[in-house]
Design a protein around this motif. Structure first.
Motif, PDB file in Angstrom:
ATOM      1  N   ASP A  70      83.584  40.208  45.223  1.00 30.56           N
ATOM      2  CA  ASP A  70      83.330  39.866  43.827  1.00 30.56           C
ATOM      3  C   ASP A  70      82.101  38.972  43.692  1.00 30.56           C
ATOM      4  O   ASP A  70      81.305  39.126  42.764  1.00 30.56           O
ATOM      5  CB  ASP A  70      84.558  39.184  43.215  1.00 30.56           C
ATOM      6  CG  ASP A  70      85.754  40.127  43.116  1.00 30.56           C
ATOM      7  OD1 ASP A  70      85.549  41.364  43.165  1.00 30.56           O
ATOM      8  OD2 ASP A  70      86.891  39.622  43.003  1.00 30.56           O
ATOM      9  N   ARG A  73      79.030  41.142  44.143  1.00 32.11           N
ATOM     10  CA  ARG A  73      78.798  41.947  42.933  1.00 32.11           C
ATOM     11  C   ARG A  73      78.176  41.094  41.835  1.00 32.11           C
ATOM     12  O   ARG A  73      77.246  41.526  41.153  1.00 32.11           O
ATOM     13  CB  ARG A  73      80.109  42.554  42.446  1.00 32.11           C
ATOM     14  CG  ARG A  73      80.575  43.727  43.268  1.00 32.11           C
ATOM     15  CD  ARG A  73      81.864  44.293  42.736  1.00 32.11           C
ATOM     16  NE  ARG A  73      82.319  45.418  43.540  1.00 32.11           N
ATOM     17  CZ  ARG A  73      83.517  45.949  43.449  1.00 32.11           C
ATOM     18  NH1 ARG A  73      84.403  45.489  42.586  1.00 32.11           N
ATOM     19  NH2 ARG A  73      83.855  46.954  44.220  1.00 32.11           N
ATOM     20  N   GLY A  74      78.694  39.874  41.658  1.00 32.36           N
ATOM     21  CA  GLY A  74      78.142  38.980  40.644  1.00 32.36           C
ATOM     22  C   GLY A  74      76.696  38.621  40.925  1.00 32.36           C
ATOM     23  O   GLY A  74      75.852  38.579  40.012  1.00 32.36           O
ATOM     24  N   GLN A  75      76.386  38.373  42.196  1.00 31.85           N
ATOM     25  CA  GLN A  75      75.013  38.030  42.569  1.00 31.85           C
ATOM     26  C   GLN A  75      74.075  39.210  42.375  1.00 31.85           C
ATOM     27  O   GLN A  75      72.931  39.044  41.933  1.00 31.85           O
ATOM     28  CB  GLN A  75      74.971  37.522  44.008  1.00 31.85           C
ATOM     29  CG  GLN A  75      75.601  36.161  44.169  1.00 31.85           C
ATOM     30  CD  GLN A  75      75.711  35.720  45.611  1.00 31.85           C
ATOM     31  OE1 GLN A  75      75.612  36.526  46.532  1.00 31.85           O
ATOM     32  NE2 GLN A  75      75.932  34.431  45.803  1.00 31.85           N
ATOM     33  N   LYS A  76      74.538  40.409  42.695  1.00 33.49           N
ATOM     34  CA  LYS A  76      73.712  41.598  42.469  1.00 33.49           C
ATOM     35  C   LYS A  76      73.431  41.777  40.978  1.00 33.49           C
ATOM     36  O   LYS A  76      72.311  42.120  40.584  1.00 33.49           O
ATOM     37  CB  LYS A  76      74.398  42.852  43.026  1.00 33.49           C
ATOM     38  CG  LYS A  76      74.332  42.963  44.527  1.00 33.49           C
ATOM     39  CD  LYS A  76      74.984  44.240  45.004  1.00 33.49           C
ATOM     40  CE  LYS A  76      74.898  44.366  46.512  1.00 33.49           C
ATOM     41  NZ  LYS A  76      75.537  45.597  46.997  1.00 33.49           N
ATOM     42  N   GLU A  77      74.451  41.547  40.154  1.00 35.31           N
ATOM     43  CA  GLU A  77      74.272  41.661  38.708  1.00 35.31           C
ATOM     44  C   GLU A  77      73.274  40.619  38.207  1.00 35.31           C
ATOM     45  O   GLU A  77      72.401  40.927  37.382  1.00 35.31           O
ATOM     46  CB  GLU A  77      75.620  41.481  38.002  1.00 35.31           C
ATOM     47  CG  GLU A  77      75.566  41.643  36.504  1.00 35.31           C
ATOM     48  CD  GLU A  77      75.232  43.063  36.080  1.00 35.31           C
ATOM     49  OE1 GLU A  77      74.625  43.213  35.007  1.00 35.31           O
ATOM     50  OE2 GLU A  77      75.569  44.017  36.807  1.00 35.31           O
ATOM     51  N   GLU A  78      73.364  39.401  38.726  1.00 38.04           N
ATOM     52  CA  GLU A  78      72.437  38.341  38.329  1.00 38.04           C
ATOM     53  C   GLU A  78      71.010  38.672  38.762  1.00 38.04           C
ATOM     54  O   GLU A  78      70.054  38.463  37.998  1.00 38.04           O
ATOM     55  CB  GLU A  78      72.864  37.004  38.940  1.00 38.04           C
ATOM     56  CG  GLU A  78      72.032  35.834  38.495  1.00 38.04           C
ATOM     57  CD  GLU A  78      72.514  34.515  39.064  1.00 38.04           C
ATOM     58  OE1 GLU A  78      71.854  33.506  38.792  1.00 38.04           O
ATOM     59  OE2 GLU A  78      73.530  34.497  39.788  1.00 38.04           O
ATOM     60  N   ARG A  80      69.770  41.681  39.174  1.00 39.55           N
ATOM     61  CA  ARG A  80      69.304  42.744  38.296  1.00 39.55           C
ATOM     62  C   ARG A  80      68.877  42.159  36.946  1.00 39.55           C
ATOM     63  O   ARG A  80      67.824  42.522  36.407  1.00 39.55           O
ATOM     64  CB  ARG A  80      70.391  43.797  38.100  1.00 39.55           C
ATOM     65  CG  ARG A  80      69.878  45.003  37.358  1.00 39.55           C
ATOM     66  CD  ARG A  80      70.837  46.199  37.289  1.00 39.55           C
ATOM     67  NE  ARG A  80      71.997  46.157  38.120  1.00 39.55           N
ATOM     68  CZ  ARG A  80      73.254  45.969  37.669  1.00 39.55           C
ATOM     69  NH1 ARG A  80      73.486  45.807  36.393  1.00 39.55           N
ATOM     70  NH2 ARG A  80      74.270  45.971  38.497  1.00 39.55           N
ATOM     71  N   TYR A  81      69.676  41.237  36.406  1.00 38.21           N
ATOM     72  CA  TYR A  81      69.332  40.605  35.128  1.00 38.21           C
ATOM     73  C   TYR A  81      68.021  39.835  35.233  1.00 38.21           C
ATOM     74  O   TYR A  81      67.169  39.919  34.342  1.00 38.21           O
ATOM     75  CB  TYR A  81      70.468  39.679  34.687  1.00 38.21           C
ATOM     76  CG  TYR A  81      70.104  38.804  33.523  1.00 38.21           C
ATOM     77  CD1 TYR A  81      70.063  39.325  32.231  1.00 38.21           C
ATOM     78  CD2 TYR A  81      69.780  37.470  33.701  1.00 38.21           C
ATOM     79  CE1 TYR A  81      69.710  38.532  31.144  1.00 38.21           C
ATOM     80  CE2 TYR A  81      69.430  36.670  32.626  1.00 38.21           C
ATOM     81  CZ  TYR A  81      69.401  37.203  31.358  1.00 38.21           C
ATOM     82  OH  TYR A  81      69.045  36.411  30.303  1.00 38.21           O
ATOM     83  N   GLU A  84      65.050  42.164  35.339  1.00 37.50           N
ATOM     84  CA  GLU A  84      64.758  42.690  34.004  1.00 37.50           C
ATOM     85  C   GLU A  84      64.071  41.631  33.149  1.00 37.50           C
ATOM     86  O   GLU A  84      63.158  41.947  32.387  1.00 37.50           O
ATOM     87  CB  GLU A  84      66.047  43.177  33.340  1.00 37.50           C
ATOM     88  CG  GLU A  84      66.603  44.454  33.944  1.00 37.50           C
ATOM     89  CD  GLU A  84      67.957  44.835  33.371  1.00 37.50           C
ATOM     90  OE1 GLU A  84      68.435  44.176  32.419  1.00 37.50           O
ATOM     91  OE2 GLU A  84      68.547  45.801  33.880  1.00 37.50           O
TER      92      GLU A  84
END
Length: 154
Positions: A70, A73-78, A80-81, A84
Motif C-alpha cells: 500500500d 502504491r501511494g508513493q507511485k501515485e504521488e 505520478r501526480y 503531472e
C-alpha cells in the motif's frame, strides 16, 4: 546430507525431486547471501531458480507485506501526480518559473557576501600561516640564544 561446500554456498541432495527447465534434477544450493535460505538452483544452461523453502506469509509478515504494498502504491501515485504537476508548470518542455525580482536581488547579495567571506577566509589563513612561521622562527632563535648563554656561563 551436504555433497560439497565452499565459502559462499553448500549443495544438498534434492529430496523433493524438483527439475530445472532442461529436465535435469535441480541442485539445491544454500547461499549465505540469502540469509541462509536454501534455494533450488538449476544448471547454468537453463538459468532455473526457485526458493527451496517457499512459505506463504502469515501473521505479522503478511500484514507487513500488505502495508509495504500500500505504501508503494501511494508513493507511485504521488510520483505520478508530481510529474503531472511539473509538466503543468512547464511550457513546451522549457521551465517557465517566475521568480520575484526581490528574491533574485537577495540571491545576488548573498552570492556577493559569500564571495567576500571566501576572500576574507583566504586572507586570514595566509596571515595565520605567516604568524605560525614567525612563532616557530622566534622559538628556534630563543633556544639558540639560550644555548649560547648557557655555554658562555660554563
Amino acid at each position: 546430507m551436504a555433497h560439497s561446500a565452499s565459502s559462499s554456498t553448500m549443495e544438498f541432495k534434492n529430496e523433493k525431486g524438483v527439475f530445472c527447465h532442461s529436465k535435469e534434477l535441480a541442485k539445491i544450493v544454500q547461499a549465505w547471501t540469502c540469509r541462509g535460505r536454501k534455494v533450488n538452483h538449476g544448471y547454468e544452461s537453463c538459468k532455473f531458480f526457485r526458493w527451496y523453502d517457499v512459505e506463504k506469509p502469515q501473521g505479522w509478515q503478511h500484514l507487513a507485506l500488505l502495508e509495504a504494498r500500500d505504501t508503494i502504491r501511494g508513493q507511485k501515485e504521488e510520483i505520478r501526480y508530481l510529474k503531472e504537476a511539473m509538466k503543468a508548470m512547464t511550457h513546451d518542455g522549457e521551465k517557465q518559473l517566475e521568480i520575484p525580482v526581490s528574491e533574485v536581488e537577495e540571491l545576488k547579495n548573498c552570492r556577493e557576501e559569500c564571495e567576500s567571506l571566501k576572500r576574507q577566509v583566504l586572507i586570514l589563513s595566509e596571515r595565520s600561516r605567516v604568524f605560525r612561521n614567525v612563532l616557530i622562527s622566534s622559538s628556534v632563535g630563543f633556544v639558540v640564544v639560550l644555548g649560547v648563554m648557557v655555554s658562555m656561563g660554563k
